[in-house]
Write a protein that holds these residues in place. Structure first.
Motif, PDB file in Angstrom:
ATOM      1  N   GLU A   3       9.783 105.782  31.778  1.00 61.89           N
ATOM      2  CA  GLU A   3      10.726 104.921  31.071  1.00 61.89           C
ATOM      3  C   GLU A   3      11.338 103.935  32.068  1.00 61.89           C
ATOM      4  OE1 GLU A   3      12.082 104.957  27.763  1.00 61.89           O
ATOM      5  OE2 GLU A   3      10.344 106.178  27.269  1.00 61.89           O
ATOM      6  N   SER A   4      11.452 102.683  31.655  1.00 61.02           N
ATOM      7  CA  SER A   4      12.126 101.699  32.505  1.00 61.02           C
ATOM      8  C   SER A   4      13.129 100.923  31.659  1.00 61.02           C
ATOM      9  CB  SER A   4      11.116 100.751  33.146  1.00 61.02           C
ATOM     10  OG  SER A   4      10.516  99.947  32.159  1.00 61.02           O
ATOM     11  N   ILE A  84      15.048  94.881  28.403  1.00 56.76           N
ATOM     12  CA  ILE A  84      13.660  95.345  28.386  1.00 56.76           C
ATOM     13  C   ILE A  84      13.704  96.862  28.524  1.00 56.76           C
ATOM     14  CG2 ILE A  84      11.388  95.238  29.469  1.00 56.76           C
ATOM     15  CD1 ILE A  84      12.358  92.606  30.817  1.00 56.76           C
ATOM     16  N   VAL A  85      13.140  97.569  27.542  1.00 57.03           N
ATOM     17  CA  VAL A  85      13.067  99.019  27.587  1.00 57.03           C
ATOM     18  C   VAL A  85      11.605  99.407  27.435  1.00 57.03           C
ATOM     19  CG1 VAL A  85      13.816 101.189  26.544  1.00 57.03           C
ATOM     20  CG2 VAL A  85      15.349  99.220  26.540  1.00 57.03           C
TER      21      VAL A  85
END
Length: 188
Positions: A3-4, A84-85
């Motif tokens: 995840e980012s 942004i995910v």
């Protein structure tokens, strides 16, 4: 998959002026609401129920102005968040640092083009009659360490054209998921 998360904001530069405009419209909205209530109380206490029709139009006028000022105030003191995910992009509008309204959510794979504001490619997109430029910043001059960039993408199956005030770091994070092929030809 890891995840980012990356988020950037476009804050209004003239914060004091925008706050004053917001508060002015809010005060006018409240004044017209109070006037509407006072008028309604006076009319109901002094007029028979069968004779109310001529008194409805001024009430509609007062309520209309209250609604107008209440809605129009939300155009001032607006910041924008770009998030942004893990390959998903979200644009949000923040009003007076309290109300958040989602503008768009799309995947990086839906991005068609990214480039600099006022480039040849930007101007070509701007000439397309089916595309409306959605400006997601209140500033006419970019903040420190930021610049104006555009993104053309599909949101819910419809092509959208956005102008952002963001840093190159935000674009680098976008390109990680979208690929370098989305950059306009002359992008530096």
């Amino acid at each position: 998959m890891i995840e980012s998360f990356y988020e950037e904001s476009s804050h209004v530069i003239n914060e004091k002026g925008e706050r004053n405009k917001y508060l002015t419209f809010k005060v006018f909205s409240i004044i017209f609401i109070v006037l509407s209530v006072i008028y309604l109380i006076l009319v109901l206490s002094n007029v028979e129920i069968g004779n109310l029709i001529p008194f409805i139009f001024p009430l509609i006028f007062l309520v209309s102005w209250a609604v107008f000022f209440g809605i129009f105030k939300n155009r001032f003191y607006v910041d924008y968040d770009y998030t942004i995910v893990t390959g998903s992009v979200r644009f949000s509008k923040i009003i007076m640092n309290t109300k958040r309204k989602s503008i768009a959510i799309f995947d990086c794979s839906d991005i068609e083009k990214i480039g600099k504001y006022n480039s040849d490619t930007f101007n070509n997109y701007k000439k397309m009659p089916e595309l409306k430029l959605n400006i997601l910043t209140k500033n006419s001059n970019a903040s420190e360490n930021k610049d104006f960039y555009y993104i053309v993408c599909k949101v819910n199956g419809e092509k959208k054209f956005y102008l952002l005030e963001c840093s190159k770091t935000f674009l680098v994070n976008l390109i990680k998921y979208a690929g370098k092929g989305v950059l306009e030809r002359d992008f530096v």
